[in-house]
Design an enzyme around this catalytic site. Structure first.
Site, PDB file in Angstrom:
ATOM      1  N   SER A  40     -18.185 -54.100  35.916  1.00 42.64           N
ATOM      2  CA  SER A  40     -19.741 -53.964  35.374  1.00 42.64           C
ATOM      3  C   SER A  40     -20.665 -53.422  36.856  1.00 42.64           C
ATOM      4  O   SER A  40     -21.213 -53.216  36.800  1.00 42.64           O
ATOM      5  CB  SER A  40     -19.705 -55.328  35.110  1.00 42.64           C
ATOM      6  OG  SER A  40     -18.730 -56.671  35.604  1.00 42.64           O
ATOM      7  N   TRP A  41     -19.802 -54.177  38.179  1.00 45.22           N
ATOM      8  CA  TRP A  41     -20.844 -54.205  39.370  1.00 45.22           C
ATOM      9  C   TRP A  41     -20.763 -53.366  40.532  1.00 45.22           C
ATOM     10  O   TRP A  41     -22.053 -52.808  40.746  1.00 45.22           O
ATOM     11  CB  TRP A  41     -20.236 -55.487  40.584  1.00 45.22           C
ATOM     12  CG  TRP A  41     -21.347 -55.597  41.522  1.00 45.22           C
ATOM     13  CD1 TRP A  41     -20.805 -56.468  42.156  1.00 45.22           C
ATOM     14  CD2 TRP A  41     -22.721 -55.931  40.945  1.00 45.22           C
ATOM     15  NE1 TRP A  41     -22.276 -56.895  43.502  1.00 45.22           N
ATOM     16  CE2 TRP A  41     -23.561 -56.339  42.342  1.00 45.22           C
ATOM     17  CE3 TRP A  41     -23.337 -56.071  40.075  1.00 45.22           C
ATOM     18  CZ2 TRP A  41     -24.532 -56.719  42.830  1.00 45.22           C
ATOM     19  CZ3 TRP A  41     -25.150 -55.530  40.754  1.00 45.22           C
ATOM     20  CH2 TRP A  41     -25.967 -55.745  41.730  1.00 45.22           C
ATOM     21  N   SER A  52     -27.042 -61.937  41.235  1.00 48.93           N
ATOM     22  CA  SER A  52     -26.827 -60.548  40.568  1.00 48.93           C
ATOM     23  C   SER A  52     -26.288 -59.877  39.062  1.00 48.93           C
ATOM     24  O   SER A  52     -25.089 -60.082  39.626  1.00 48.93           O
ATOM     25  CB  SER A  52     -27.016 -59.469  41.780  1.00 48.93           C
ATOM     26  OG  SER A  52     -26.008 -59.780  42.928  1.00 48.93           O
ATOM     27  N   ASN A  79     -17.981 -66.917  34.776  1.00 49.53           N
ATOM     28  CA  ASN A  79     -17.777 -68.661  35.587  1.00 49.53           C
ATOM     29  C   ASN A  79     -18.188 -69.167  34.708  1.00 49.53           C
ATOM     30  O   ASN A  79     -17.381 -70.340  34.061  1.00 49.53           O
ATOM     31  CB  ASN A  79     -18.099 -68.637  36.994  1.00 49.53           C
ATOM     32  CG  ASN A  79     -18.104 -67.567  37.576  1.00 49.53           C
ATOM     33  OD1 ASN A  79     -16.547 -68.305  37.655  1.00 49.53           O
ATOM     34  ND2 ASN A  79     -17.801 -66.866  38.321  1.00 49.53           N
ATOM     35  N   GLY A 108     -25.110 -62.183  46.524  1.00 51.64           N
ATOM     36  CA  GLY A 108     -26.445 -62.391  46.457  1.00 51.64           C
ATOM     37  C   GLY A 108     -27.082 -62.686  44.926  1.00 51.64           C
ATOM     38  O   GLY A 108     -26.418 -62.301  43.911  1.00 51.64           O
ATOM     39  N   LYS A 134     -20.222 -70.939  44.460  1.00 48.55           N
ATOM     40  CA  LYS A 134     -21.219 -71.127  44.103  1.00 48.55           C
ATOM     41  C   LYS A 134     -20.932 -70.999  42.752  1.00 48.55           C
ATOM     42  O   LYS A 134     -21.217 -70.910  41.702  1.00 48.55           O
ATOM     43  CB  LYS A 134     -22.744 -70.888  43.386  1.00 48.55           C
ATOM     44  CG  LYS A 134     -22.218 -69.358  43.778  1.00 48.55           C
ATOM     45  CD  LYS A 134     -21.935 -68.081  42.549  1.00 48.55           C
ATOM     46  CE  LYS A 134     -21.684 -66.659  42.735  1.00 48.55           C
ATOM     47  NZ  LYS A 134     -22.179 -66.158  41.719  1.00 48.55           N
ATOM     48  N   LYS A 194     -16.904 -62.037  45.819  1.00 48.09           N
ATOM     49  CA  LYS A 194     -17.466 -63.232  45.742  1.00 48.09           C
ATOM     50  C   LYS A 194     -15.712 -64.037  45.913  1.00 48.09           C
ATOM     51  O   LYS A 194     -15.172 -64.105  44.574  1.00 48.09           O
ATOM     52  CB  LYS A 194     -18.663 -63.855  44.840  1.00 48.09           C
ATOM     53  CG  LYS A 194     -19.545 -62.773  45.224  1.00 48.09           C
ATOM     54  CD  LYS A 194     -20.755 -63.376  44.443  1.00 48.09           C
ATOM     55  CE  LYS A 194     -21.799 -62.173  44.545  1.00 48.09           C
ATOM     56  NZ  LYS A 194     -23.164 -62.588  43.459  1.00 48.09           N
ATOM     57  N   SER A 252     -22.966 -65.407  33.346  1.00 51.66           N
ATOM     58  CA  SER A 252     -22.467 -65.155  34.208  1.00 51.66           C
ATOM     59  C   SER A 252     -20.986 -65.631  33.253  1.00 51.66           C
ATOM     60  O   SER A 252     -20.486 -66.048  31.998  1.00 51.66           O
ATOM     61  CB  SER A 252     -22.376 -66.962  34.591  1.00 51.66           C
ATOM     62  OG  SER A 252     -21.351 -67.205  35.671  1.00 51.66           O
TER      63      SER A 252
HETATM   64  N1  LIG Z   1     -20.728 -58.358  37.395  1.00 52.93           N
HETATM   65  C1  LIG Z   1     -21.383 -58.872  38.844  1.00 52.93           C
HETATM   66  O1  LIG Z   1     -22.507 -59.601  37.501  1.00 52.93           O
HETATM   67  C2  LIG Z   1     -21.328 -58.901  39.790  1.00 52.93           C
HETATM   68  C3  LIG Z   1     -22.480 -59.349  40.751  1.00 52.93           C
HETATM   69  C4  LIG Z   1     -22.340 -59.677  41.828  1.00 52.93           C
HETATM   70  C5  LIG Z   1     -20.970 -59.603  42.661  1.00 52.93           C
HETATM   71  N2  LIG Z   1     -19.933 -59.551  41.759  1.00 52.93           N
HETATM   72  C6  LIG Z   1     -18.499 -58.969  42.501  1.00 52.93           C
HETATM   73  O2  LIG Z   1     -17.171 -58.287  42.387  1.00 52.93           O
HETATM   74  C7  LIG Z   1     -16.910 -58.488  42.011  1.00 52.93           C
HETATM   75  C8  LIG Z   1     -16.016 -57.742  41.381  1.00 52.93           C
HETATM   76  O3  LIG Z   1     -16.016 -57.803  40.043  1.00 52.93           O
HETATM   77  P1  LIG Z   1     -16.979 -56.874  38.441  1.00 52.93           P
HETATM   78  O4  LIG Z   1     -17.802 -58.511  37.819  1.00 52.93           O
HETATM   79  O5  LIG Z   1     -17.128 -55.701  38.637  1.00 52.93           O
HETATM   80  O6  LIG Z   1     -15.588 -57.211  38.066  1.00 52.93           O
HETATM   81  P2  LIG Z   1     -14.997 -56.397  36.231  1.00 52.93           P
HETATM   82  O7  LIG Z   1     -13.650 -57.393  36.195  1.00 52.93           O
HETATM   83  O8  LIG Z   1     -16.395 -56.416  35.452  1.00 52.93           O
HETATM   84  O9  LIG Z   1     -14.654 -55.453  37.145  1.00 52.93           O
HETATM   85  C9  LIG Z   1     -13.793 -54.804  38.276  1.00 52.93           C
HETATM   86  C10 LIG Z   1     -13.169 -53.239  37.858  1.00 52.93           C
HETATM   87  O10 LIG Z   1     -12.262 -53.473  38.885  1.00 52.93           O
HETATM   88  C11 LIG Z   1     -11.083 -52.107  38.881  1.00 52.93           C
HETATM   89  N3  LIG Z   1     -10.098 -52.886  39.801  1.00 52.93           N
HETATM   90  C12 LIG Z   1      -9.292 -53.624  39.941  1.00 52.93           C
HETATM   91  N4  LIG Z   1      -8.345 -53.539  40.279  1.00 52.93           N
HETATM   92  C13 LIG Z   1      -8.467 -52.371  40.377  1.00 52.93           C
HETATM   93  C14 LIG Z   1      -7.738 -51.354  42.175  1.00 52.93           C
HETATM   94  N5  LIG Z   1      -6.238 -51.716  42.437  1.00 52.93           N
HETATM   95  N6  LIG Z   1      -8.364 -50.117  42.260  1.00 52.93           N
HETATM   96  C15 LIG Z   1      -8.947 -50.097  41.559  1.00 52.93           C
HETATM   97  N7  LIG Z   1      -9.627 -50.628  40.351  1.00 52.93           N
HETATM   98  C16 LIG Z   1      -9.625 -51.886  39.654  1.00 52.93           C
HETATM   99  C17 LIG Z   1     -10.773 -52.371  37.492  1.00 52.93           C
HETATM  100  O11 LIG Z   1     -10.033 -51.714  36.276  1.00 52.93           O
HETATM  101  C18 LIG Z   1     -12.640 -53.298  37.186  1.00 52.93           C
HETATM  102  O12 LIG Z   1     -12.849 -51.508  36.807  1.00 52.93           O
HETATM  103  C19 LIG Z   1     -15.785 -59.822  41.722  1.00 52.93           C
HETATM  104  O13 LIG Z   1     -15.569 -59.963  42.609  1.00 52.93           O
HETATM  105  C20 LIG Z   1     -17.487 -60.419  41.214  1.00 52.93           C
HETATM  106  O14 LIG Z   1     -17.211 -61.489  41.603  1.00 52.93           O
HETATM  107  C21 LIG Z   1     -19.675 -59.413  40.222  1.00 52.93           C
HETATM  108  O1  LIG Z   2     -19.937 -63.367  36.133  1.00 53.41           O
HETATM  109  P1  LIG Z   2     -19.463 -64.073  37.471  1.00 53.41           P
HETATM  110  O2  LIG Z   2     -20.222 -65.561  37.245  1.00 53.41           O
HETATM  111  O3  LIG Z   2     -18.975 -63.508  37.683  1.00 53.41           O
HETATM  112  O4  LIG Z   2     -21.252 -64.192  38.252  1.00 53.41           O
HETATM  113  C1  LIG Z   2     -22.246 -62.619  38.754  1.00 53.41           C
HETATM  114  C2  LIG Z   2     -22.634 -62.923  40.152  1.00 53.41           C
HETATM  115  O5  LIG Z   2     -21.533 -63.231  41.294  1.00 53.41           O
HETATM  116  C3  LIG Z   2     -23.746 -63.372  40.109  1.00 53.41           C
HETATM  117  O6  LIG Z   2     -24.046 -63.514  40.938  1.00 53.41           O
END
Ligand SMILES: NC(=O)c1ccc[n+]([C@@H]2O[C@H](COP(=O)([O-])OP(=O)(O)OC[C@H]3O[C@@H](n4cnc5c(N)ncnc54)[C@H](O)[C@@H]3O)[C@@H](O)[C@H]2O)c1
Ligand SMILES: O=P(O)(O)OC[C@H](O)CO
Length: 333
Positions: free
Chosen positions: A10-11, A137, A255, A135, A190, A104, A253
């Site tokens: 997603s991110w 997001s 979490n 931050g 957080k 994070k 979220s």
């Molecule tokens: N989703 C959000 O809104 C958001 C916002 C800010 C920060 N984050 C942080 O971003 C980080 C990633 O979260 P996310 O939400 O994108 O997770 P997610 O579960 O949506 O996606 C994770 C992705 O990483 C891939 N992946 C896992 N291991 C891998 C590897 N070794 N090589 C390549 N790809 C790999 C998975 O296949 C998946 O596509 C987390 O630490 C999260 O806290 C997320």
């Molecule tokens: O979906 P969460 O709980 O991993 O939160 C996503 C982001 O960290 C929010 O800033």
């Protein structure tokens, strides 16, 4: 400017689309073929965003060699994968690159912050510097271009500015900061507090309870972050209270959602049996609980989250424990 985003979740998808909107040459690398095909063929990432259409020019690949020649590599994988991804790309990078961390949490064994893990695993000749883009997001909102503000935090102010300029646009405003420790601790801790917010909602408690949790949770985050070397004022900003608010109050979220299910069930048993999502607060709760104990820092909320997650403590008992523990003449922080 050539950028690669590692992680097709997603991110990663949300941030890559920001770069695409900003006319940066960007490719997503992912290890999940169905997500890559969905992006390339359907201009969607349905697993995370359902039927939402993403930028038609956004391209994705399963070939890690795409990182060759990058000016910026964005890491958007769960914290548990950061070390191995860094080792993997270090073998391919061919010039000094800005590595943008967006994950994070802490290293599961060493408790190191993500920027430290990256510096240890990317060799000097391939690393300009690490910039954490973090931050409040939720990807679900950034992908539909809702107004969002985050922070580019780095010890290298020039690279932080480059990241600020590369990612900023009319819906994403980016501030810069230099307090790496305070910022990275804030956005990690957080997540554990957001788990507690979900648990309390799942137990049926309301807005008073959430306000109490967030206020006391912010104090715990700050106390811990300052003991780790961060600045107190950082916790009043985007990577502190900002991220705490969005994660503790949003249905997006993961979490919060995980906590909610635990609260409804009363214990974490079903969560452990069924969860497949990225819920960073779980590992963070364990790491912070252990570190705080080692350093003698009072973290009552984190300790109760730890007990619910790892000692199968009843969630309602945990809430009661927090409400009835001894009142001390407490310091504000
Ligand atoms: N989703 C959000 O809104 C958001 C916002 C800010 C920060 N984050 C942080 O971003 C980080 C990633 O979260 P996310 O939400 O994108 O997770 P997610 O579960 O949506 O996606 C994770 C992705 O990483 C891939 N992946 C896992 N291991 C891998 C590897 N070794 N090589 C390549 N790809 C790999 C998975 O296949 C998946 O596509 C987390 O630490 C999260 O806290 C997320
Ligand atoms: O979906 P969460 O709980 O991993 O939160 C996503 C982001 O960290 C929010 O800033």
């Amino acid at each position: 400017m050539k950028a690669v985003v590692i992680g097709s979740g997603s991110w990663g998808t949300g941030l890559a689309q920001v770069l695409c909107d900003n006319k940066v040459d960007v490719t997503i690398y992912g290890n999940c073929e169905s997500e890559i095909n969905d992006i390339n063929e359907n201009h969607r990432n349905s697993k995370y965003f359902g039927g939402i259409q993403i930028h038609p020019d956004l391209k994705a690949t399963t070939d890690i060699n795409v990182v060759k020649g990058s000016d910026i590599v964005v890491l958007s994988v769960p914290t548990i994968a950061i070390e191995s991804v860094c080792k993997q790309i270090d073998e391919i990078l061919d010039k000094k690159t800005i590595i943008v961390n967006t994950s994070k949490g802490f290293h599961p064994e060493t408790f190191e912050r993500m920027s430290c893990v990256i510096r240890e695993n990317i060799s000097e000749e391939h690393l300009s510097s690490v910039v954490s883009l973090i931050g409040p997001s939720h990807a679900e909102e950034v992908v539909i271009r809702m107004l969002t503000t985050i922070c580019a935090v780095s010890l290298n102010e020039e690279d932080a500015k480059t990241v600020q300029e590369t990612f900023s646009n009319e819906y994403l405003r980016i501030y810069t900061g230099t307090d790496e420790i305070g910022s990275e601790v804030g956005v990690a801790v957080k997540n554990a507090i957001a788990l507690a917010s979900g648990i309390l909602s799942g137990l049926g408690y309301g807005d008073n309870t959430r306000a109490a949790l967030m206020t006391r949770g912010l104090m715990e985050m700050t106390r811990f972050g300052v003991a780790m070397g961060g600045k107190k004022e950082t916790f009043m900003g985007m990577t502190g209270i900002g991220d705490l608010i969005v994660t503790c109050t949003s249905q997006h979220s993961r979490n919060f959602q995980a906590g909610y299910e635990i609260g409804k069930a009363g214990t974490a048993k079903i969560f452990w049996e069924t969860n497949t999502k990225t819920v960073e607060g779980v590992r963070t709760a364990k790491a912070v609980h252990e570190k705080a104990r080692e350093l003698g820092i009072d973290m009552p909320i984190v300790n109760e989250i730890y007990a619910v997650l790892f000692e199968n403590k009843n969630a309602r008992e945990s809430a009661k424990q927090l409400m009835t523990r001894d009142l001390k003449p407490e310091m504000v922080f």
